[in-house]
Motif scaffolding. Structure first.
Motif, PDB file in Angstrom:
ATOM      1  N   ILE A   1      -1.016 -17.719 -12.282  1.00  0.00           N
ATOM      2  CA  ILE A   1      -1.340 -18.244 -10.946  1.00  0.00           C
ATOM      3  C   ILE A   1      -0.146 -18.055 -10.005  1.00  0.00           C
ATOM      4  CG2 ILE A   1      -1.714 -20.387  -9.651  1.00  0.00           C
ATOM      5  CD1 ILE A   1      -3.580 -21.263 -11.934  1.00  0.00           C
ATOM      6  N   ARG A   2       1.069 -18.334 -10.503  1.00  0.00           N
ATOM      7  CA  ARG A   2       2.258 -18.140  -9.660  1.00  0.00           C
ATOM      8  C   ARG A   2       2.414 -16.667  -9.276  1.00  0.00           C
ATOM      9  NH1 ARG A   2       4.437 -21.800 -13.439  1.00  0.00           N
ATOM     10  NH2 ARG A   2       5.526 -20.134 -14.570  1.00  0.00           N
TER      11      ARG A   2
ATOM     12  N   ASP B   1     -10.782 -12.916 -16.117  1.00  0.00           N
ATOM     13  CA  ASP B   1     -11.400 -13.723 -17.169  1.00  0.00           C
ATOM     14  C   ASP B   1     -10.912 -15.168 -17.136  1.00  0.00           C
ATOM     15  OD1 ASP B   1     -12.772 -11.511 -18.022  1.00  0.00           O
ATOM     16  OD2 ASP B   1     -11.298 -10.982 -19.587  1.00  0.00           O
ATOM     17  N   ASP B   2      -9.700 -15.388 -16.658  1.00  0.00           N
ATOM     18  CA  ASP B   2      -9.179 -16.753 -16.513  1.00  0.00           C
ATOM     19  C   ASP B   2      -9.739 -17.336 -15.222  1.00  0.00           C
ATOM     20  OD1 ASP B   2      -7.593 -19.018 -15.814  1.00  0.00           O
ATOM     21  OD2 ASP B   2      -5.974 -18.298 -17.102  1.00  0.00           O
ATOM     22  N   ARG B   3     -10.614 -18.320 -15.353  1.00  0.00           N
ATOM     23  CA  ARG B   3     -11.320 -18.856 -14.181  1.00  0.00           C
ATOM     24  C   ARG B   3     -10.351 -19.422 -13.144  1.00  0.00           C
ATOM     25  NH1 ARG B   3     -15.964 -20.143 -12.041  1.00  0.00           N
ATOM     26  NH2 ARG B   3     -16.277 -22.133 -10.968  1.00  0.00           N
ATOM     27  N   ALA B   4      -9.291 -20.089 -13.592  1.00  0.00           N
ATOM     28  CA  ALA B   4      -8.345 -20.670 -12.645  1.00  0.00           C
ATOM     29  C   ALA B   4      -7.672 -19.571 -11.821  1.00  0.00           C
ATOM     30  CB  ALA B   4      -7.297 -21.487 -13.396  1.00  0.00           C
ATOM     31  N   VAL B   5      -7.280 -18.494 -12.474  1.00  0.00           N
ATOM     32  CA  VAL B   5      -6.659 -17.378 -11.768  1.00  0.00           C
ATOM     33  C   VAL B   5      -7.656 -16.745 -10.811  1.00  0.00           C
ATOM     34  CG1 VAL B   5      -5.640 -15.071 -12.043  1.00  0.00           C
ATOM     35  CG2 VAL B   5      -5.023 -16.918 -13.626  1.00  0.00           C
ATOM     36  N   ALA B   6      -8.896 -16.577 -11.266  1.00  0.00           N
ATOM     37  CA  ALA B   6      -9.934 -15.963 -10.442  1.00  0.00           C
ATOM     38  C   ALA B   6     -10.199 -16.785  -9.181  1.00  0.00           C
ATOM     39  CB  ALA B   6     -11.214 -15.796 -11.251  1.00  0.00           C
ATOM     40  N   LEU B   7     -10.261 -18.115  -9.323  1.00  0.00           N
ATOM     41  CA  LEU B   7     -10.511 -18.980  -8.168  1.00  0.00           C
ATOM     42  C   LEU B   7      -9.380 -18.895  -7.150  1.00  0.00           C
ATOM     43  CD1 LEU B   7     -11.990 -22.151  -9.921  1.00  0.00           C
ATOM     44  CD2 LEU B   7     -13.198 -20.578  -8.376  1.00  0.00           C
ATOM     45  N   VAL B   8      -8.140 -18.895  -7.642  1.00  0.00           N
ATOM     46  CA  VAL B   8      -6.990 -18.810  -6.736  1.00  0.00           C
ATOM     47  C   VAL B   8      -7.002 -17.457  -6.014  1.00  0.00           C
ATOM     48  CG1 VAL B   8      -4.467 -18.651  -6.631  1.00  0.00           C
ATOM     49  CG2 VAL B   8      -5.555 -20.423  -8.030  1.00  0.00           C
ATOM     50  N   ALA B   9      -7.209 -16.388  -6.750  1.00  0.00           N
ATOM     51  CA  ALA B   9      -7.222 -15.056  -6.144  1.00  0.00           C
ATOM     52  C   ALA B   9      -8.355 -14.927  -5.136  1.00  0.00           C
ATOM     53  CB  ALA B   9      -7.350 -13.994  -7.238  1.00  0.00           C
ATOM     54  N   SER B  10      -9.524 -15.452  -5.491  1.00  0.00           N
ATOM     55  CA  SER B  10     -10.682 -15.369  -4.591  1.00  0.00           C
ATOM     56  C   SER B  10     -10.398 -16.115  -3.291  1.00  0.00           C
ATOM     57  CB  SER B  10     -11.911 -15.955  -5.289  1.00  0.00           C
ATOM     58  OG  SER B  10     -13.025 -15.921  -4.436  1.00  0.00           O
ATOM     59  N   ALA B  11      -9.780 -17.288  -3.389  1.00  0.00           N
ATOM     60  CA  ALA B  11      -9.467 -18.065  -2.185  1.00  0.00           C
ATOM     61  C   ALA B  11      -8.500 -17.301  -1.284  1.00  0.00           C
ATOM     62  CB  ALA B  11      -8.869 -19.409  -2.590  1.00  0.00           C
ATOM     63  N   PHE B  12      -7.505 -16.672  -1.888  1.00  0.00           N
ATOM     64  CA  PHE B  12      -6.535 -15.927  -1.092  1.00  0.00           C
ATOM     65  C   PHE B  12      -7.178 -14.699  -0.452  1.00  0.00           C
ATOM     66  CE2 PHE B  12      -2.995 -17.887  -3.705  1.00  0.00           C
ATOM     67  CZ  PHE B  12      -2.495 -18.625  -2.647  1.00  0.00           C
ATOM     68  N   VAL B  13      -8.061 -14.016  -1.190  1.00  0.00           N
ATOM     69  CA  VAL B  13      -8.753 -12.860  -0.626  1.00  0.00           C
ATOM     70  C   VAL B  13      -9.555 -13.275   0.604  1.00  0.00           C
ATOM     71  CG1 VAL B  13     -10.604 -11.192  -1.018  1.00  0.00           C
ATOM     72  CG2 VAL B  13      -8.815 -11.513  -2.756  1.00  0.00           C
ATOM     73  N   THR B  14     -10.261 -14.402   0.513  1.00  0.00           N
ATOM     74  CA  THR B  14     -11.050 -14.901   1.645  1.00  0.00           C
ATOM     75  C   THR B  14     -10.168 -15.156   2.855  1.00  0.00           C
ATOM     76  OG1 THR B  14     -12.648 -15.920   0.128  1.00  0.00           O
ATOM     77  CG2 THR B  14     -12.585 -16.732   2.400  1.00  0.00           C
ATOM     78  N   VAL B  15      -9.026 -15.830   2.622  1.00  0.00           N
ATOM     79  CA  VAL B  15      -8.104 -16.135   3.721  1.00  0.00           C
ATOM     80  C   VAL B  15      -7.565 -14.844   4.339  1.00  0.00           C
ATOM     81  CG1 VAL B  15      -5.861 -17.153   4.300  1.00  0.00           C
ATOM     82  CG2 VAL B  15      -7.453 -18.383   2.808  1.00  0.00           C
TER      83      VAL B  15
ATOM     84  N   GLY C   1       2.523  -5.972 -13.771  1.00  0.00           N
ATOM     85  CA  GLY C   1       2.901  -5.875 -15.177  1.00  0.00           C
ATOM     86  C   GLY C   1       3.035  -7.241 -15.823  1.00  0.00           C
ATOM     87  N   GLU C   2       3.620  -8.195 -15.122  1.00  0.00           N
ATOM     88  CA  GLU C   2       3.752  -9.556 -15.663  1.00  0.00           C
ATOM     89  C   GLU C   2       2.376 -10.229 -15.794  1.00  0.00           C
ATOM     90  OE1 GLU C   2       6.287 -11.026 -16.899  1.00  0.00           O
ATOM     91  OE2 GLU C   2       7.918  -9.686 -16.299  1.00  0.00           O
ATOM     92  N   LEU C   3       1.479  -9.924 -14.869  1.00  0.00           N
ATOM     93  CA  LEU C   3       0.134 -10.507 -14.919  1.00  0.00           C
ATOM     94  C   LEU C   3      -0.631 -10.051 -16.152  1.00  0.00           C
ATOM     95  CD1 LEU C   3      -0.882 -10.273 -11.167  1.00  0.00           C
ATOM     96  CD2 LEU C   3      -1.145 -12.325 -12.577  1.00  0.00           C
ATOM     97  N   THR C   4      -0.361  -8.852 -16.609  1.00  0.00           N
ATOM     98  CA  THR C   4      -1.092  -8.315 -17.755  1.00  0.00           C
ATOM     99  C   THR C   4      -0.372  -8.553 -19.082  1.00  0.00           C
ATOM    100  OG1 THR C   4      -0.049  -6.158 -17.366  1.00  0.00           O
ATOM    101  CG2 THR C   4      -2.202  -6.533 -16.349  1.00  0.00           C
ATOM    102  N   THR C   5       0.748  -9.259 -19.036  1.00  0.00           N
ATOM    103  CA  THR C   5       1.465  -9.564 -20.276  1.00  0.00           C
ATOM    104  C   THR C   5       0.632 -10.528 -21.119  1.00  0.00           C
ATOM    105  OG1 THR C   5       3.616  -9.288 -19.188  1.00  0.00           O
ATOM    106  CG2 THR C   5       3.579 -10.537 -21.252  1.00  0.00           C
TER     107      THR C   5
END
Length: 341
Positions: free
Chosen positions: A292-293, A317-331, A279-283
């Protein structure tokens, strides 16, 4: 009246009456044929005036001036007496606290008493290093009153000394909760910021959970954070909203995320946490750093639902958020086979 009768009626000893006479403060107006002091009604009235002023703390010299000098005004002297009395009461209050601290330590001999006195003197030092040494240099097993340590915690501004005091308080064998609970309710925010971490360090003390729960509603975010972390580590779900708020605000967000991850092991609480984070992510007002946090907090949550939320964020859509999430998914994907093995 002769001096003996005056003493009986006034309650002032004959020795003191003779002293008043010698000072010229209250001189009997007459003498008997045999040379004995003889007091008139006015003399007795003056004796009562002297005793009344003595009861206010005036010296005999000040009393003589007050009774003899028509220009004498009491206001300045009374103001001085008030200040002197306040100082004396403060000294006596400190002495009373010292005596109570010694008594609370249940000393078995004078050596124990001297150790407590040395500790109190060390804690009163203006040197932070000396105060810290006074706490850490205590012999193993030496009795230390928890109430004394609790009051010292509430007054300590140096973070290193405060940490040593909290450590000693947790090991003291007493809880000191009465003083700490009062500190947690203080109007002074600095005192509340000292009290709540100390209570958090001894969560099993009677009443600690209730005080920490009250602190979740504190107007100060720092105090709320201390309480939320402590309650969350004890598995109290009521801390979840405050912990989510810490992640959003970036206040000890890593610690808050770890505690949220621990709480999420309970299925009911885990669903609540996941819903709140998403919910906070979609605010709409959430900026990139905040999202990101929140994404990093999702990593701490167990289960496939949290991982699915991360996969969706990898296409954000936020590239910074997407990169962080993608890195965590890979790990997490790389870790999954090892976890199953």
């Amino acid at each position: 009246m002769l001096i003996g009768e005056v003493a009986r009626r006034s309650g002032v000893s004959t020795r003191m009456l003779r002293h008043y006479d010698a000072l010229g403060l209250v001189r009997p107006t007459g003498r008997t044929v045999g040379g004995y002091r003889e007091y008139s009604a006015e003399d007795v009235r003056r004796i009562f005036h002297v005793e009344s002023l003595r009861s206010l703390g005036l010296s005999l010299k000040q009393i003589g001036r007050a009774l003899e000098d028509p220009a004498f005004t009491p206001s300045a002297l009374v103001g001085d007496l008030i200040r002197w009395t306040e100082d004396r009461l403060e000294r006596e209050r400190e002495l009373l606290e010292r005596l109570r601290a010694v008594d609370a330590s249940a000393p078995t001999g004078w050596r124990d008493v001297l150790r407590i006195v040395e500790l109190m003197q060390g804690l009163d030092s203006t040197s932070a290093a000396r105060r810290q040494q006074a706490v850490l240099a205590r012999p193993e097993g030496a009795p230390v009153p928890a109430e004394l340590l609790a009051r010292a915690v509430l007054a300590e501004s140096d973070p290193n000394v405060a940490g040593a005091l909290r450590w000693a308080l947790a090991r003291s064998g007493g809880d000191g909760m009465a003083a700490l609970a009062a500190g947690a309710r203080s109007e002074d925010v600095d005192i509340r910021r000292r009290a709540v971490p100390a209570i958090a360090g001894m969560p099993e003390a009677p009443g600690a959970t209730a005080v920490l729960a009250d602190a979740l509603g504190d107007p100060d975010a720092t105090v709320r954070g201390y309480a939320a972390l402590a309650l969350g580590r004890c598995g109290v779900a009521a801390a979840v909203p405050a912990l989510i708020g810490m992640v959003v605000e970036g206040a000890h967000d890593v610690d808050a995320a770890e505690v949220l991850g621990t709480l999420s092991r309970d299925p009911g609480c885990g669903k609540q946490i996941l819903t709140a984070l998403v919910g906070e992510l979609t605010t709409p007002t959430a900026d990139s750093a905040t999202r990101i946090r929140l994404t990093q907090a999702l990593v701490e949550l167990p289960g496939t639902t949290a991982r699915e939320a991360l996969r969706r964020l990898a296409h954000d859509d936020d590239r910074a958020v997407a990169l962080v999430a993608s890195a965590f998914v890979t790990v997490l994907d790389e870790r999954a086979p090892a976890d199953r093995g």
